[in-house]
Design an enzyme around this catalytic site. Structure first.
Site, PDB file in Angstrom:
ATOM      1  N   THR A   1      14.182  66.627  11.055  1.00  0.00           N
ATOM      2  CA  THR A   1      13.525  66.539   9.740  1.00  0.00           C
ATOM      3  C   THR A   1      12.655  65.281   9.662  1.00  0.00           C
ATOM      4  O   THR A   1      12.952  64.264  10.243  1.00  0.00           O
ATOM      5  CB  THR A   1      14.603  66.467   8.643  1.00  0.00           C
ATOM      6  OG1 THR A   1      15.443  67.604   8.774  1.00  0.00           O
ATOM      7  CG2 THR A   1      14.023  66.412   7.264  1.00  0.00           C
TER       8      THR A   1
ATOM      9  N   GLY B   1      20.230  65.791   8.219  1.00  0.00           N
ATOM     10  CA  GLY B   1      21.350  66.703   8.050  1.00  0.00           C
ATOM     11  C   GLY B   1      22.258  66.330   6.889  1.00  0.00           C
ATOM     12  O   GLY B   1      21.806  66.021   5.781  1.00  0.00           O
TER      13      GLY B   1
END
Length: 569
Positions: free
Chosen positions: A378, A461
């Site tokens: 990400t 996460g």
């Protein structure tokens, strides 16, 4: 590669990380960034500069965010790209409101729970064709641009296209994760051909400082620039993806892409000591941060002090309770109506907070809300412009470089977000055709007295809501500045019951990871309370932030654990 703030040290004092800095800030690795007009904070210096160039040329913060995100898809494919999903929160100074966008894609309509069972699977594989869901990023770009953009989107994509054709030097942390991904993902068609270099007959990822080009991605972005959103979802790109999955045992189809749509959503909030903290509702995990803050608010954390046993213990216990609800009832709202208002209420936090004991670590945490089912790696970046518009944006392929599935000549990898579904009946997050999976990526925003105060995020996460809560504790409870709040050693609790797969419920209290900088006395005190304290190398997320400067302009901060930069003008 350098070590990235490793596990807790046994002898380091709290000021060890910056003992030579004359400012006296105990944790800041560098100064905050101040600028009078505009600010960008991303995980790559070149992407930060792209954002600033766009705003200098008259673009809005949303134009700049799209431009930087497109550049990051090229420069940091270890975390994001047009094959992934996107969520954003935008502060609009004209309406003085926050707007949320959920740009997550759905599972293939032709893939069913029965198909997984026929294959003998109890969990969705991490890579390959089965975990792939529709990528929502391009749709999100155009939705955001349609409401808040000021320049043609072709101009926003031009810097990424130029870097993709001409090349750019790969940064250190990105090179490390790229190299680590190559052995796992090279088995999938198209990955090695498009995301490795030939080194005397051996395929590897680019090394630190080596120039990287992606002419395939340049061509894809040019098609999007010319043909708009539909060039991706209904044109040649969609047809290439459809043919690729048909040829490689997958289910993602042209129809799945053509029928995709993201949606505008209302951000939700809780008030933490006078600050309104905003997150997006499920299918993401943002409200877990709000639950953690609600559980912590009754305690005088300032009096306990940063790094005290009480600080770490209370945070870990609050996280366990919030994550029990996260596992039980965060899901696609089209299939299950998560009771958001109840979960983020102060009354609910007071009731749940009775389960926290100051002298003992919780070994198990049951959800406080039992679902009543109906039928049904990400990057984070933030941008603020001279007019007061602020963008909090997060985008991801999941698991770093995603599924490994890289359709020919397109220059990007499809996400593997579908791994987050549960392969069993009766769970809010159970797999179903055309459904959005539970999502980990969450942007955040804070207002105070109805005015913007902070746009920030912490990628990584399950670390994300934990990181959001810790940043706000550092700023509000412990009085740190914006850079110091990100550089201070972090806590990660691992081992809670998860909303995906067949993970069993937490029964042993999980594991507590502490970064360098926590005193050994704190570690011992936590062990006496029953916490299992563990050495962990680098799972502490990536932070970017922009704060409104009360004297005018903005303050920026960037993650010292990554390659990023905060800069302004």
């Amino acid at each position: 590669m350098r070590k990235l703030l490793l596990g807790f040290a046994l002898t380091l004092p709290l000021t060890a990380m910056c003992a030579d800095r004359i400012t006296g800030q105990p944790f800041a690795t560098r100064s905050e960034v101040y600028a009078p007009h505009a600010m960008a904070a991303t995980s790559h210096p070149l992407a930060t500069q792209v954002a600033l160039d766009v705003m200098k040329a008259g673009g809005s913060a949303v134009d700049a965010a799209i431009a930087a995100n497109a550049a990051l898809g090229l420069m940091e494919p270890t975390g994001n790209g047009v094959g992934g999903d996107l969520f954003a929160i935008v502060w609009d100074p004209k309406t003085k409101k926050l707007y949320g966008y959920n740009g997550s894609g759905r599972s293939p309509k032709s893939l069913t729970l029965a198909e997984f069972r026929k294959r003998g699977l109890t969990e969705i594989p991490a890579h390959g064709p089965l975990p792939v869901t529709v990528p929502g990023t391009v749709d999100a770009w155009f939705a955001l641009h349609g409401r808040f953009g000021r320049r043609p989107i072709a101009d926003d994509l031009a810097p990424a296209i130029r870097y993709a054709r001409e090349g750019h030097p790969v940064h250190e942390v990105i090179a490390y994760y790229w190299g680590r991904s190559v052995p796992t993902l090279s088995k999938w068609p198209g990955f090695a051909e498009q995301f490795t270099v030939d080194d005397n007959g051996k395929r590897r990822g680019p090394r630190t400082g080596e120039m990287w080009k992606n002419v395939n991605l340049a061509s894809t972005l040019e098609k999007i620039a010319r043909g708009g959103r539909d060039a991706f979802y209904q044109g040649d790109i969609a047809r290439t993806i459809d043919a690729y999955f048909k040829a490689n045992g997958g289910f993602l189809s042209y129809d799945d892409l053509a029928s995709h749509h993201g949606e505008w959503v209302e951000p939700v909030s809780t008030n933490y000591r006078g600050y309104d903290v905003w997150e997006l509702p499920p299918n993401g995990q943002g409200i877990a941060a709000l639950q953690i803050l609600n559980l912590l608010e009754p305690y005088d954390l300032k009096q306990y002090g940063f790094g005290s046993p009480e600080h770490v213990h209370l945070f870990a216990e609050a996280k366990k309770l919030a994550f029990a609800d996260r596992a039980a009832s965060y899901a696609d709202p089209d299939f299950y109506k998560t009771p958001v208002a109840k979960l983020i209420s102060k009354d609910y936090a007071r009731e749940r907070g009775k389960l926290i004991a100051m002298d003992k670590a919780m070994k198990a945490a049951e959800p406080g809300v039992i679902p009543q089912l109906n039928e049904g790696d990400t990057i984070y970046m933030t941008v603020a412009d001279a007019d007061g518009m602020m963008v909090s944006l997060i985008q991801s392929n999941y698991r770093g470089m995603g599924s490994g599935m890289a359709p020919p000549d397109l220059g990007f990898i499809l996400q593997d977000r579908g791994e987050q579904f549960v392969l069993k009946d009766g769970h809010p997050n159970s797999f179903a055709p055309g459904k959005r999976p539970f999502h980990t990526i969450i942007p955040a925003f804070v207002t105070r007295n109805g005015k913007p105060w902070l746009s920030f995020g912490v990628m990584g996460g399950a670390m994300q809501p934990q990181g959001h809560a810790q940043i706000l504790m550092n700023l509000i409870d412990f009085g740190m500045n914006l850079q110091e709040a990100g550089d201070a050693p972090r806590i990660q609790h691992d081992g809670s019951t998860e909303p995906a797969g067949q993970a069993t419920a937490m029964t042993d209290g999980g594991e507590l990871d502490l970064e360098s900088g926590f005193a050994y006395e704190t570690v011992r005190a936590l062990m006496r309370k029953g916490h299992s304290v563990r050495y962990a190398d680098g799972p502490y997320g990536g932070y970017q932030a922009i704060m409104v400067n009360p004297h005018g302009g903005y303050i920026g901060a960037s993650e010292s654990r990554k390659d990023g930069q905060a800069a302004g003008y």
